[in-house]
Design a protein around this motif. Sequence first.
Motif, PDB file in Angstrom:
ATOM      1  N   ALA A 112      22.988   6.835  17.150  1.00  0.00           N
ATOM      2  CA  ALA A 112      22.601   7.568  15.949  1.00  0.00           C
ATOM      3  C   ALA A 112      21.531   6.775  15.207  1.00  0.00           C
ATOM      4  O   ALA A 112      21.614   5.550  15.104  1.00  0.00           O
ATOM      5  N   VAL A 113      20.537   7.492  14.696  1.00  0.00           N
ATOM      6  CA  VAL A 113      19.418   6.865  13.989  1.00  0.00           C
ATOM      7  C   VAL A 113      19.204   7.576  12.660  1.00  0.00           C
ATOM      8  O   VAL A 113      19.192   8.811  12.602  1.00  0.00           O
ATOM      9  N   GLY A 114      19.030   6.789  11.605  1.00  0.00           N
ATOM     10  CA  GLY A 114      18.633   7.323  10.309  1.00  0.00           C
ATOM     11  C   GLY A 114      17.400   6.590   9.832  1.00  0.00           C
ATOM     12  O   GLY A 114      17.333   5.360   9.912  1.00  0.00           O
ATOM     13  N   MET A 115      16.399   7.330   9.357  1.00  0.00           N
ATOM     14  CA  MET A 115      15.155   6.725   8.879  1.00  0.00           C
ATOM     15  C   MET A 115      14.785   7.365   7.540  1.00  0.00           C
ATOM     16  O   MET A 115      14.816   8.590   7.403  1.00  0.00           O
ATOM     17  N   THR A 116      14.441   6.534   6.559  1.00  0.00           N
ATOM     18  CA  THR A 116      14.079   7.059   5.248  1.00  0.00           C
ATOM     19  C   THR A 116      12.844   6.358   4.707  1.00  0.00           C
ATOM     20  O   THR A 116      12.644   5.160   4.916  1.00  0.00           O
ATOM     21  N   ALA A 117      12.009   7.115   4.022  1.00  0.00           N
ATOM     22  CA  ALA A 117      10.898   6.577   3.233  1.00  0.00           C
ATOM     23  C   ALA A 117      10.988   7.294   1.889  1.00  0.00           C
ATOM     24  O   ALA A 117      10.515   8.434   1.738  1.00  0.00           O
ATOM     25  N   LEU A 118      11.624   6.637   0.920  1.00  0.00           N
ATOM     26  CA  LEU A 118      11.956   7.281  -0.351  1.00  0.00           C
ATOM     27  C   LEU A 118      11.080   6.758  -1.480  1.00  0.00           C
ATOM     28  O   LEU A 118      10.668   5.592  -1.478  1.00  0.00           O
ATOM     29  N   PRO A 119      10.772   7.621  -2.462  1.00  0.00           N
ATOM     30  CA  PRO A 119       9.866   7.234  -3.547  1.00  0.00           C
ATOM     31  C   PRO A 119      10.317   5.959  -4.262  1.00  0.00           C
ATOM     32  O   PRO A 119      11.503   5.777  -4.558  1.00  0.00           O
ATOM     33  N   TYR A 120       9.334   5.108  -4.535  1.00  0.00           N
ATOM     34  CA  TYR A 120       9.571   3.848  -5.240  1.00  0.00           C
ATOM     35  C   TYR A 120       8.316   3.586  -6.064  1.00  0.00           C
ATOM     36  O   TYR A 120       7.479   2.766  -5.724  1.00  0.00           O
ATOM     37  N   THR A 121       8.205   4.323  -7.148  1.00  0.00           N
ATOM     38  CA  THR A 121       6.935   4.404  -7.872  1.00  0.00           C
ATOM     39  C   THR A 121       6.896   3.594  -9.158  1.00  0.00           C
ATOM     40  O   THR A 121       5.812   3.431  -9.728  1.00  0.00           O
TER      41      THR A 121
ATOM     42  N   ASP B 262       0.807  -1.219   0.000  1.00  0.00           N
ATOM     43  CA  ASP B 262       0.000   0.000   0.000  1.00  0.00           C
ATOM     44  C   ASP B 262       0.843   1.272   0.000  1.00  0.00           C
ATOM     45  O   ASP B 262       0.316   2.371   0.147  1.00  0.00           O
ATOM     46  N   GLU B 263       2.154   1.143  -0.185  1.00  0.00           N
ATOM     47  CA  GLU B 263       3.047   2.298  -0.159  1.00  0.00           C
ATOM     48  C   GLU B 263       3.760   2.454  -1.492  1.00  0.00           C
ATOM     49  O   GLU B 263       4.115   1.462  -2.137  1.00  0.00           O
ATOM     50  N   THR B 264       4.000   3.672  -1.894  1.00  0.00           N
ATOM     51  CA  THR B 264       4.805   3.940  -3.092  1.00  0.00           C
ATOM     52  C   THR B 264       6.188   4.430  -2.676  1.00  0.00           C
ATOM     53  O   THR B 264       6.764   5.323  -3.290  1.00  0.00           O
ATOM     54  N   CYS B 265       6.691   3.846  -1.611  1.00  0.00           N
ATOM     55  CA  CYS B 265       8.030   4.183  -1.131  1.00  0.00           C
ATOM     56  C   CYS B 265       8.677   2.926  -0.578  1.00  0.00           C
ATOM     57  O   CYS B 265       8.012   1.927  -0.324  1.00  0.00           O
ATOM     58  N   LEU B 266       9.984   2.990  -0.407  1.00  0.00           N
ATOM     59  CA  LEU B 266      10.703   1.972   0.343  1.00  0.00           C
ATOM     60  C   LEU B 266      11.163   2.605   1.646  1.00  0.00           C
ATOM     61  O   LEU B 266      11.715   3.706   1.656  1.00  0.00           O
ATOM     62  N   ARG B 267      10.935   1.907   2.746  1.00  0.00           N
ATOM     63  CA  ARG B 267      11.373   2.377   4.058  1.00  0.00           C
ATOM     64  C   ARG B 267      12.654   1.650   4.442  1.00  0.00           C
ATOM     65  O   ARG B 267      12.695   0.414   4.428  1.00  0.00           O
ATOM     66  N   THR B 268      13.679   2.412   4.778  1.00  0.00           N
ATOM     67  CA  THR B 268      14.965   1.835   5.168  1.00  0.00           C
ATOM     68  C   THR B 268      15.490   2.609   6.369  1.00  0.00           C
ATOM     69  O   THR B 268      15.702   3.823   6.275  1.00  0.00           O
ATOM     70  N   HIS B 269      15.652   1.928   7.495  1.00  0.00           N
ATOM     71  CA  HIS B 269      16.031   2.588   8.746  1.00  0.00           C
ATOM     72  C   HIS B 269      17.226   1.868   9.374  1.00  0.00           C
ATOM     73  O   HIS B 269      17.359   0.645   9.253  1.00  0.00           O
ATOM     74  N   THR B 270      18.051   2.611  10.095  1.00  0.00           N
ATOM     75  CA  THR B 270      19.172   2.002  10.820  1.00  0.00           C
ATOM     76  C   THR B 270      19.433   2.756  12.117  1.00  0.00           C
ATOM     77  O   THR B 270      19.372   3.987  12.150  1.00  0.00           O
ATOM     78  N   VAL B 271      19.731   1.994  13.171  1.00  0.00           N
ATOM     79  CA  VAL B 271      20.200   2.568  14.430  1.00  0.00           C
ATOM     80  C   VAL B 271      21.578   1.995  14.720  1.00  0.00           C
ATOM     81  O   VAL B 271      21.834   0.814  14.465  1.00  0.00           O
ATOM     82  N   ALA B 272      22.467   2.838  15.213  1.00  0.00           N
ATOM     83  CA  ALA B 272      23.816   2.406  15.596  1.00  0.00           C
ATOM     84  C   ALA B 272      24.072   2.831  17.034  1.00  0.00           C
ATOM     85  O   ALA B 272      23.864   3.991  17.400  1.00  0.00           O
TER      86      ALA B 272
END
Length: 262
Positions: free
Chosen positions: A203-212, A181-191
């Motif tokens: 440190a935390v990075g979180m992304t939800a980037l277009p994947y259409t 149900d999403e037009t994005c890919l979610r990719t997250h990392t915690v270190a």
Amino acid sequence: MGFNELLKDLDHSASVQAAGIRRGYGGPPARTVGATVGLARLRCASLLKPLYAWVSAAHIPDERWRRHAEPAVIVSSNADTLNLWLAVGPRVILDDLRRRTGIAWSPPNGDPSRFGSVEVAADEVATAYAVLAQAAVAGDPVAETILGWMRQVSASQAFGAREAIRSPGAGVKSGWYGAPDETCLRTHTVAVLPRGGTRVTVAVGMTALPYTDVRAREVYAEKVGKGVPVEPEHEKVAGRLLRGLLVTTLDELGHFRDGPHK
């Protein structure tokens, strides 16, 4: 490179968050940093699995807990995470996390069995992992075990985080998914970085980037359905930005100026 330069060319539909925290007795003053573009909260994918494992230990016999918690953390096993999540109960797990960390998360509104659909903010994730890390150095054996497993997470599931932050001994956990149900890919990392004593840096990075692209999404869904790893697709879409978020967060925290941490 600061956050502004790193994020200036983002697609208008992208959502990105970064957060970091550094604190502990005997070190520099506590410090937090963060940046947000787009949505204020994102689905957590598998980012919280070590936290779920930490609090579920109090509710499940040790042998059974280890049988499921270890693969949930080290190889990000969904089946083993679901075993813990349902055996203890989503509300019990999240209520225990609130009591221990002060961070309140809610089960997803649709299907509460979907542990990866809990919505979080990066600063909340950073705070929760800082509490986990300080519990470990204070002698909590379960927290110590969890961090040890995070240090065993393979390079294939770390998206180059340890190399980017120059800390091969860091505890890392990533979450990645692209729901139908999403037009994005979610990719997250915690270190979680080793610092000694009661000092911790997270440190935390979180992304939800277009994947259409329709065909790309079809292929992705086919791979997920067949159990084929999709980490390479997440690396292609988000890997570089994710590493940039972690490095920039640590730089803003002054981590690299403190000297190397192995």
